[in-house]
Design an enzyme around this catalytic site. Sequence first.
Site, PDB file in Angstrom:
ATOM      1  N   ARG A   1       0.813  -1.213   0.000  1.00 52.93           N
ATOM      2  CA  ARG A   1       0.000   0.000   0.000  1.00 52.93           C
ATOM      3  C   ARG A   1       0.852   1.271   0.000  1.00 52.93           C
ATOM      4  O   ARG A   1       0.526   2.223  -0.705  1.00 52.93           O
ATOM      5  CB  ARG A   1      -0.990   0.002   1.151  1.00 52.93           C
ATOM      6  CG  ARG A   1      -0.465   0.518   2.477  1.00 52.93           C
ATOM      7  CD  ARG A   1      -1.481   0.308   3.523  1.00 52.93           C
ATOM      8  NE  ARG A   1      -1.945  -1.070   3.437  1.00 52.93           N
ATOM      9  CZ  ARG A   1      -3.166  -1.466   3.751  1.00 52.93           C
ATOM     10  NH1 ARG A   1      -4.048  -0.608   4.180  1.00 52.93           N
ATOM     11  NH2 ARG A   1      -3.493  -2.731   3.673  1.00 52.93           N
ATOM     12  N   THR A   2       1.921   1.292   0.735  1.00 49.68           N
ATOM     13  CA  THR A   2       2.727   2.510   0.771  1.00 49.68           C
ATOM     14  C   THR A   2       3.364   2.764  -0.598  1.00 49.68           C
ATOM     15  O   THR A   2       3.396   3.891  -1.091  1.00 49.68           O
ATOM     16  CB  THR A   2       3.805   2.413   1.867  1.00 49.68           C
ATOM     17  OG1 THR A   2       3.172   2.121   3.109  1.00 49.68           O
ATOM     18  CG2 THR A   2       4.581   3.711   2.003  1.00 49.68           C
TER      19      THR A   2
ATOM     20  N   LYS B   1      22.475  -9.054  -4.671  1.00 54.33           N
ATOM     21  CA  LYS B   1      23.766  -9.421  -5.269  1.00 54.33           C
ATOM     22  C   LYS B   1      24.933  -8.905  -4.438  1.00 54.33           C
ATOM     23  O   LYS B   1      26.094  -9.013  -4.851  1.00 54.33           O
ATOM     24  CB  LYS B   1      23.866  -8.868  -6.693  1.00 54.33           C
ATOM     25  CG  LYS B   1      22.820  -9.457  -7.635  1.00 54.33           C
ATOM     26  CD  LYS B   1      22.865  -8.780  -8.982  1.00 54.33           C
ATOM     27  CE  LYS B   1      21.661  -9.181  -9.827  1.00 54.33           C
ATOM     28  NZ  LYS B   1      21.387  -8.205 -10.879  1.00 54.33           N
TER      29      LYS B   1
ATOM     30  N   ARG C   1      12.195   2.986   1.477  1.00 54.06           N
ATOM     31  CA  ARG C   1      11.678   2.111   2.537  1.00 54.06           C
ATOM     32  C   ARG C   1      12.763   1.088   2.829  1.00 54.06           C
ATOM     33  O   ARG C   1      13.289   0.466   1.910  1.00 54.06           O
ATOM     34  CB  ARG C   1      10.396   1.433   2.056  1.00 54.06           C
ATOM     35  CG  ARG C   1      10.018   0.124   2.734  1.00 54.06           C
ATOM     36  CD  ARG C   1       9.497   0.274   4.141  1.00 54.06           C
ATOM     37  NE  ARG C   1       8.292   1.038   4.260  1.00 54.06           N
ATOM     38  CZ  ARG C   1       7.056   0.518   4.352  1.00 54.06           C
ATOM     39  NH1 ARG C   1       6.881  -0.778   4.330  1.00 54.06           N
ATOM     40  NH2 ARG C   1       6.014   1.302   4.501  1.00 54.06           N
TER      41      ARG C   1
ATOM     42  N   HIS D   1       8.112   6.888  10.100  1.00 54.82           N
ATOM     43  CA  HIS D   1       7.317   6.702   8.886  1.00 54.82           C
ATOM     44  C   HIS D   1       6.483   7.977   8.756  1.00 54.82           C
ATOM     45  O   HIS D   1       5.291   7.981   9.021  1.00 54.82           O
ATOM     46  CB  HIS D   1       6.440   5.450   9.035  1.00 54.82           C
ATOM     47  CG  HIS D   1       5.761   5.015   7.773  1.00 54.82           C
ATOM     48  ND1 HIS D   1       5.833   5.715   6.596  1.00 54.82           N
ATOM     49  CD2 HIS D   1       4.985   3.927   7.508  1.00 54.82           C
ATOM     50  CE1 HIS D   1       5.127   5.073   5.666  1.00 54.82           C
ATOM     51  NE2 HIS D   1       4.606   3.992   6.191  1.00 54.82           N
TER      52      HIS D   1
END
Lengths: 325, 436
Positions: free
Chosen positions: A66-67, A94, A116, A144
């Site tokens: 959702r974010t 990697k 994020r 947040h």
Amino acid sequence: MAETGREGTTWTRKDLLGLEDLSREEILYILDAAEGFSEVSTRSIKKVPALRGKVIVNLFFEASTRTRISFELAGTRLSADVINFSGATSSAVKGETLNDTARNIEAMGVDILVVRHPCSGAALQISRLVSASVVNAGDGSHEHPTQALLDIFTIRRRLGRVEGLKVAIVGDVAHSRVARSNIWGLQKLGAEVYAVGPPTLVPRGLAKLGVKVSHHLDEVLHEVDVFNMLRIQTERQDEGLFPTIREYSRLFGLNRQRMRRVKPEALVLHPGPINRGVEIMPDVADGPQSVILNQVTNGLAVRMAVLYLVGTRPAASPAAAEGLA
Amino acid sequence: MKRFTWIRRGRVADPATGRDEEGNVLIEGERIRAVGKVEPHSFEDVDVVDAQGLLVAPGLIDMHVHLREPGNEEEETILSGARAAVAGGVTSVACFPNTEPAIDNEAAAEFQVLQGKRAGLANIFPVGAVTLNREGTRMSEMGGLARAGAVAFSDADRTIRSAEVMRRGLLYAKMFDLPVIAHCEDPDLRGAGVMNHGKVALRLGLPGIPAAAEDIVVARDIRLAEITLGRLHIGHMSTKGALDLLREAKGRRLDVTAEVHPPHFSLTEESVVTYDPNFKLIPPLRTATDVEAMVRGLDEGTIDVISSGHAPHSPEEKQVEIVYAPPGAVGLETLFAVSYTVLVERHGFSVLKLLEKMTWNPARILRLHGERGSLETGKLADVSIFDVAREHVIRSAAFLSKSRNTCFEGWTARGATVHVFVSGRCVFRDGGLIER
């Protein structure tokens, strides 16, 4: 609206990393800007040219739906080019370092990085390295900010004010970035913040942040104006921080019986995704006092405002200018 | 049953109020109506109990008892344990969760409460397990246990090895304002130990348990109580080192309490020289210095509680080689008499000081003090009446417990139980049990 940003306040920050650093005026400035952008989503053509020609990269090192969608849609509605980068499927696996990933992406001429990351401090780390704007979309257990801004936006819209309200954040406050951002934002706007949950998830040290700590939801039900029900992570049970979901739900779940004891105008928020039947019962989540879906809608406007403000700030970064040239 | 009970002309001693004088106690229904020079208005519907020459005390609260139900009913049941309790003047029992299965969930705790009500004698309060199956890893549903009537949490005879699990347990238990009762014994240092580590163990060729096994965990748990502000109760203290740590912690006003069992202030490691398994205890009987320290700790108030540690074992299990025998001794029926004899007769404690550690202090620690633990008007009428004037000989053959494993066989003591009332009902009269 009871309170708005002062006349003459402008946005000058390159990044939005958290609400702890922001002034009350800056927070109000974002909220007021969001008011304007919320109207865009009601148009038949849901798009404005505010960030046309700008490039936004959603740099997500942690699963999120959702974010990420909310930021993606917000960028698109501002006419920016939006690219999604998922850390789980890309260079991070990697073995590339975070710093190298950020530098490489910036080298492609990016204006805004929406970050994020599972580690607290990751957004700050990147922001110090790149000249592009960085918007923190959640760093570990730290902050947040857009979630808290949309929570506060929703509260202000519904109740007409934030000052003087009693807002209870219920759940795993110790590990919650949503909680931290809400604590800072709400306190700066004059709300009284309660942290409610078992002592293993709501440490008494929170009182040092000016928060009222309670381990008994039933004791604060009658006095609280807003309940922000945090998602309870089953990992916390596996870690042994509470015995069972069943007991958590019995002690801290918002159910019909408890709703009978809250103020009639009290709001129920949840940052989602909700655990129906755990921290919030279905009839409460879908009930008249729930503003959970309004939060999602408002999230779009808030993120448009944030992207717009950092993307059009007066002193544009040299890299961005170069990119435009 | 008559509406009133009038206990007359006894020596009424109540630590909560400081009363220690000749007087009467009037009980109406299940509660205490008045104490002092009180008389009933008429003698209709009054049961008169003559307590002349006897000690009238609040019913004893024994906060450390192992009843073996469910799981080992051949050693003790809740019914036989409740009988033994009232025979010892104990009206409230906190029973530990080391049953099979363990008392680590609401239904199990409710079962014990229900069995206690069926027995209809002493009040039975479960102590819930801190962790599931007492394994020291996952927390039990303490909220459910508290709802069912648990008065404390403990993993019984197992030390919680992980400091982090103990820390969380102390934190979580705070929500219910209940203590965590710690078994303070480093399991590695205990090893295969049978008795106190020291000269006697060397002579006897028995593996020892050092005092440090206790001191180390007491130090750890006090520190954890400090950082959590949790409620820590140190179970069965036995060493001078542990007492010194406790005294220091109390000096810093931490919410730490402690208990001692009668053997640890009455007997030394010398008792083990006959290899009699009845003297094999956990913690083990210690040195004379430790015993003196326990008496001093009680005297100065550092140790809050005397509890029995009642640990019944069947003869076929206990009467084996001392190395193989399970540790523990019964104690419900000798708790008061031995404590009175040793502490009041031998060490000169006041009766109030003694009683405080078996009534008011445990009541406060277990949060029972609103209803029990004192002889105040309005409280539930749990009253025990003892004969401290005459001596009697402790004979395990006369125990109402299913088990006989006592450390005090043949002792001459004062303080036989004469009458006992639980919530106003006479359950023990003239030295004999009254069952419904």
